[in-house]
Write a protein that holds these residues in place. Structure first.
Motif, PDB file in Angstrom:
ATOM      1  N   ILE A   1       0.900  -1.169  -0.025  1.00 12.94           N
ATOM      2  CA  ILE A   1       0.033  -0.072   0.059  1.00 12.94           C
ATOM      3  C   ILE A   1       0.930   1.305   0.081  1.00 12.94           C
ATOM      4  N   PRO A   2       0.698   2.238  -1.112  1.00 11.28           N
ATOM      5  CA  PRO A   2       1.554   3.494  -1.024  1.00 11.28           C
ATOM      6  C   PRO A   2       1.405   4.126   0.230  1.00 11.28           C
ATOM      7  N   ALA A   3       2.141   5.016   0.549  1.00 13.17           N
ATOM      8  CA  ALA A   3       2.164   5.840   1.777  1.00 13.17           C
ATOM      9  C   ALA A   3       0.998   6.914   1.500  1.00 13.17           C
ATOM     10  N   GLY A   4       0.180   7.014   2.446  1.00 11.92           N
ATOM     11  CA  GLY A   4      -0.798   8.183   2.432  1.00 11.92           C
ATOM     12  C   GLY A   4      -2.143   7.662   1.738  1.00 11.92           C
ATOM     13  N   LEU A   5      -2.165   6.287   1.579  1.00 13.14           N
ATOM     14  CA  LEU A   5      -3.621   5.640   0.800  1.00 13.14           C
ATOM     15  C   LEU A   5      -4.085   4.779   1.816  1.00 13.14           C
ATOM     16  N   LYS A   6      -5.406   5.092   2.029  1.00 16.45           N
ATOM     17  CA  LYS A   6      -6.170   3.702   2.969  1.00 16.45           C
ATOM     18  C   LYS A   6      -6.935   3.176   1.993  1.00 16.45           C
ATOM     19  N   VAL A   7      -6.736   1.963   2.415  1.00 17.36           N
ATOM     20  CA  VAL A   7      -7.459   0.798   1.345  1.00 17.36           C
ATOM     21  C   VAL A   7      -8.679   0.288   2.165  1.00 17.36           C
ATOM     22  N   VAL A   8      -9.752   0.363   1.635  1.00 19.41           N
ATOM     23  CA  VAL A   8     -11.138  -0.159   2.138  1.00 19.41           C
ATOM     24  C   VAL A   8     -11.533  -1.377   1.244  1.00 19.41           C
ATOM     25  N   LYS A   9     -11.844  -2.325   2.179  1.00 18.61           N
ATOM     26  CA  LYS A   9     -12.112  -3.619   1.792  1.00 18.61           C
ATOM     27  C   LYS A   9     -13.450  -3.786   1.553  1.00 18.61           C
ATOM     28  N   VAL A  10     -14.078  -4.086   0.149  1.00 22.30           N
ATOM     29  CA  VAL A  10     -15.428  -4.151  -0.294  1.00 22.30           C
ATOM     30  C   VAL A  10     -15.682  -5.559  -0.835  1.00 22.30           C
ATOM     31  N   ALA A  11     -16.799  -5.978  -0.623  1.00 23.16           N
ATOM     32  CA  ALA A  11     -17.455  -7.114  -0.965  1.00 23.16           C
ATOM     33  C   ALA A  11     -18.627  -7.079  -1.921  1.00 23.16           C
ATOM     34  N   THR A  12     -19.278  -6.027  -1.958  1.00 19.93           N
ATOM     35  CA  THR A  12     -20.578  -5.891  -2.696  1.00 19.93           C
ATOM     36  C   THR A  12     -20.686  -4.202  -2.845  1.00 19.93           C
ATOM     37  N   LEU A  13     -21.436  -3.876  -3.972  1.00 18.08           N
ATOM     38  CA  LEU A  13     -21.679  -2.421  -4.089  1.00 18.08           C
ATOM     39  C   LEU A  13     -22.420  -1.842  -3.164  1.00 18.08           C
ATOM     40  N   SER A  14     -23.349  -2.494  -2.380  1.00 20.91           N
ATOM     41  CA  SER A  14     -24.124  -1.793  -1.464  1.00 20.91           C
ATOM     42  C   SER A  14     -22.985  -1.431  -0.184  1.00 20.91           C
ATOM     43  N   GLN A  15     -22.126  -2.192   0.191  1.00 21.53           N
ATOM     44  CA  GLN A  15     -21.185  -2.097   1.081  1.00 21.53           C
ATOM     45  C   GLN A  15     -20.155  -1.012   0.702  1.00 21.53           C
ATOM     46  N   ALA A  16     -19.910  -0.995  -0.374  1.00 18.29           N
ATOM     47  CA  ALA A  16     -19.102   0.299  -0.921  1.00 18.29           C
ATOM     48  C   ALA A  16     -19.896   1.532  -0.677  1.00 18.29           C
ATOM     49  N   MET A  17     -20.987   1.668  -1.014  1.00 11.90           N
ATOM     50  CA  MET A  17     -21.547   2.802  -0.660  1.00 11.90           C
ATOM     51  C   MET A  17     -21.891   3.265   0.732  1.00 11.90           C
ATOM     52  N   SER A  18     -22.084   2.057   1.691  1.00  8.09           N
ATOM     53  CA  SER A  18     -21.953   2.289   3.063  1.00  8.09           C
ATOM     54  C   SER A  18     -20.687   2.772   3.764  1.00  8.09           C
ATOM     55  N   ASP A  19     -19.767   2.175   3.173  1.00  6.99           N
ATOM     56  CA  ASP A  19     -18.279   2.610   3.400  1.00  6.99           C
ATOM     57  C   ASP A  19     -17.974   4.037   3.258  1.00  6.99           C
ATOM     58  N   LEU A  20     -18.428   4.356   1.897  1.00  6.51           N
ATOM     59  CA  LEU A  20     -18.134   6.013   1.647  1.00  6.51           C
ATOM     60  C   LEU A  20     -19.007   6.827   2.653  1.00  6.51           C
ATOM     61  N   GLN A  21     -20.084   6.444   2.861  1.00  4.91           N
ATOM     62  CA  GLN A  21     -20.941   7.158   3.819  1.00  4.91           C
ATOM     63  C   GLN A  21     -20.548   7.085   5.393  1.00  4.91           C
ATOM     64  N   ALA A  22     -19.621   6.092   5.775  1.00  3.86           N
ATOM     65  CA  ALA A  22     -19.308   5.991   6.753  1.00  3.86           C
ATOM     66  C   ALA A  22     -18.051   6.719   7.056  1.00  3.86           C
ATOM     67  N   LEU A  23     -17.024   6.842   5.887  1.00  6.72           N
ATOM     68  CA  LEU A  23     -16.204   7.766   6.066  1.00  6.72           C
ATOM     69  C   LEU A  23     -16.366   9.287   6.018  1.00  6.72           C
ATOM     70  N   GLN A  24     -17.453   9.538   5.424  1.00  4.93           N
ATOM     71  CA  GLN A  24     -18.012  10.965   5.552  1.00  4.93           C
ATOM     72  C   GLN A  24     -17.928  11.391   6.990  1.00  4.93           C
ATOM     73  N   LYS A  25     -18.651  10.556   7.790  1.00  3.07           N
ATOM     74  CA  LYS A  25     -18.854  10.901   9.451  1.00  3.07           C
ATOM     75  C   LYS A  25     -17.672  10.387  10.154  1.00  3.07           C
ATOM     76  N   GLY A  26     -16.470  10.117   9.567  1.00  2.00           N
ATOM     77  CA  GLY A  26     -15.379   9.639  10.421  1.00  2.00           C
ATOM     78  C   GLY A  26     -15.407   8.220  11.074  1.00  2.00           C
ATOM     79  N   HIS A  27     -16.352   7.360  10.581  1.00  4.04           N
ATOM     80  CA  HIS A  27     -16.642   6.073  11.402  1.00  4.04           C
ATOM     81  C   HIS A  27     -15.246   5.159  10.782  1.00  4.04           C
ATOM     82  N   ALA A  28     -15.195   4.321  11.190  1.00  4.09           N
ATOM     83  CA  ALA A  28     -14.343   2.872  10.810  1.00  4.09           C
ATOM     84  C   ALA A  28     -15.013   2.285   9.815  1.00  4.09           C
ATOM     85  N   VAL A  29     -14.124   1.898   8.990  1.00  2.75           N
ATOM     86  CA  VAL A  29     -14.627   0.963   7.767  1.00  2.75           C
ATOM     87  C   VAL A  29     -13.580  -0.432   7.741  1.00  2.75           C
ATOM     88  N   PRO A  30     -14.029  -1.490   7.091  1.00  2.00           N
ATOM     89  CA  PRO A  30     -13.016  -2.746   6.853  1.00  2.00           C
ATOM     90  C   PRO A  30     -12.052  -2.272   5.994  1.00  2.00           C
TER      91      PRO A  30
END
Length: 344
Positions: free
Chosen positions: A313-342
């Protein structure tokens, strides 16, 4: 001439010959490196939007949802030498892989490009289906025969282009469901199909056989979709199926109020299925490097690629693990609120 001089001359000639061989003789490898990255919410170099929606209301978008690519050097007609391979082996952003991984034996570079183009077109349609499914926008799915394998039960009965309407009376609604309808019967079963061929519907019977422990007819199928409105893609000559998830997210962002990115630079990769499953892809290390170099701070990676991501992983890059499209959307919404994501 002294023995010492003769030895030096022979050694010099041998060295020159070895260098010439190393430079001129190709090696059966391909060099992978970071390729172009394009914002699915933005425009291409000519100013055309990458995604254009016609016939439905759209909403303003901000930030980036970038698809990423891999460039390559080598292959049929573009061989590399041992020095180029060694140099790339030492680079953290490049990889050297056997030529056969990208170019099947006997397949030319042009044929590979045509295949990649077809995969890109297919991934765009599948991404639209995944986005519409997630947003509960109705559309019609048909399963068509893409190829009939020789010396199989389907040979001589089914034809390329046939649309499979039902299997043993059950309506076919998708590729995965059709596979289930076939494999739910023991090998050797005579399956009654309803098939549309050139605007004509006909009954056909195919008796399956066991291959690798499961019942098969011997066909390759593809999903075809009929959508209520149009989504057009402008990506130039980029090929392959791995931009599917980012296309789907771009479509969803344009069709819904608010912003999935919160104005930030998000990149990612992953092949998508029509039901929204995110599948692993190749070259993810090079894609992460290209994304970070372009300015991405968050990278959406298929869960199936996590083992390839660790330690690269390059320095400064946060890698988010996604398995489904709906999870990707939920993770992006969680990041906006400062919540932890897988993460990987």
């Amino acid at each position: 001439m002294s023995r010492r001089s003769l030895t030096l001359i022979i050694a010099f000639v041998a060295t020159v010959a070895a260098l010439a061989v190393a430079v001129l003789v190709p090696v059966p490898y391909v060099i992978l490196g970071p390729g172009p990255t394009l914002n699915t919410l933005g425009k291409d170099a000519s100013g055309k939007p990458l995604l254009t929606v016609s016939g439905h209301r759209t909403y303003p978008t901000t930030g980036h949802l970038n698809m990423v690519t891999v460039s390559y050097m080598g292959g049929p007609g573009m061989n590399i030498n041992i020095f180029q391979a060694l140099q790339s082996w030492l680079s953290s952003d490049e990889a050297v892989v056997p030529e056969s991984e990208l170019f099947p034996p006997g397949q030319s570079a042009k044929e590979t490009q045509q295949q990649d183009t077809a995969q890109m077109t297919g991934s765009q349609q599948t991404a639209q289906a995944a986005a519409f499914s997630t947003l509960h926008i109705p559309f019609t799915t048909h399963v068509a025969i893409a190829a009939v394998l020789p010396h199989t039960p389907a040979a001589g009965t089914l034809k390329t282009g046939d649309q499979v309407l039902s299997v043993d009376g059950a309506e076919v609604t998708g590729q995965t469901q059709m596979t289930h309808l076939i494999t739910s019967h023991p090998a050797g079963s005579a399956l009654k199909l309803s098939v549309r061929r050139k605007d004509k519907t006909m009954p056909l019977t195919v008796t399956t056989k066991k291959v690798d422990g499961r019942a098969v007819m011997g066909v390759e199928v593809t999903e075809q979709f009929k959508f209520p409105f149009d989504v057009r893609f402008t990506v130039g000559d980029i090929g392959g199926p791995s931009a599917g998830m980012m296309f789907a997210l771009g479509i969803i962002d344009k069709l819904t109020p608010g912003s999935l990115t919160d104005g930030k630079f998000i990149a990612g990769t992953g092949e998508i299925t029509s039901s929204g499953q995110v599948q692993p892809i190749g070259g993810i290390q090079q894609k992460m490097a290209g994304a970070r170099s372009a300015g991405a701070r968050v990278f959406l990676a298929p869960a199936g690629n996590c083992r390839d991501v660790r330690g690269a992983i390059p320095a400064g890059l946060k890698v988010v693990k996604v398995a489904t499209l709906s999870q990707a959307m939920s993770d992006l919404q969680a990041l906006q609120k400062g919540h932890a994501v897988p993460s990987c």
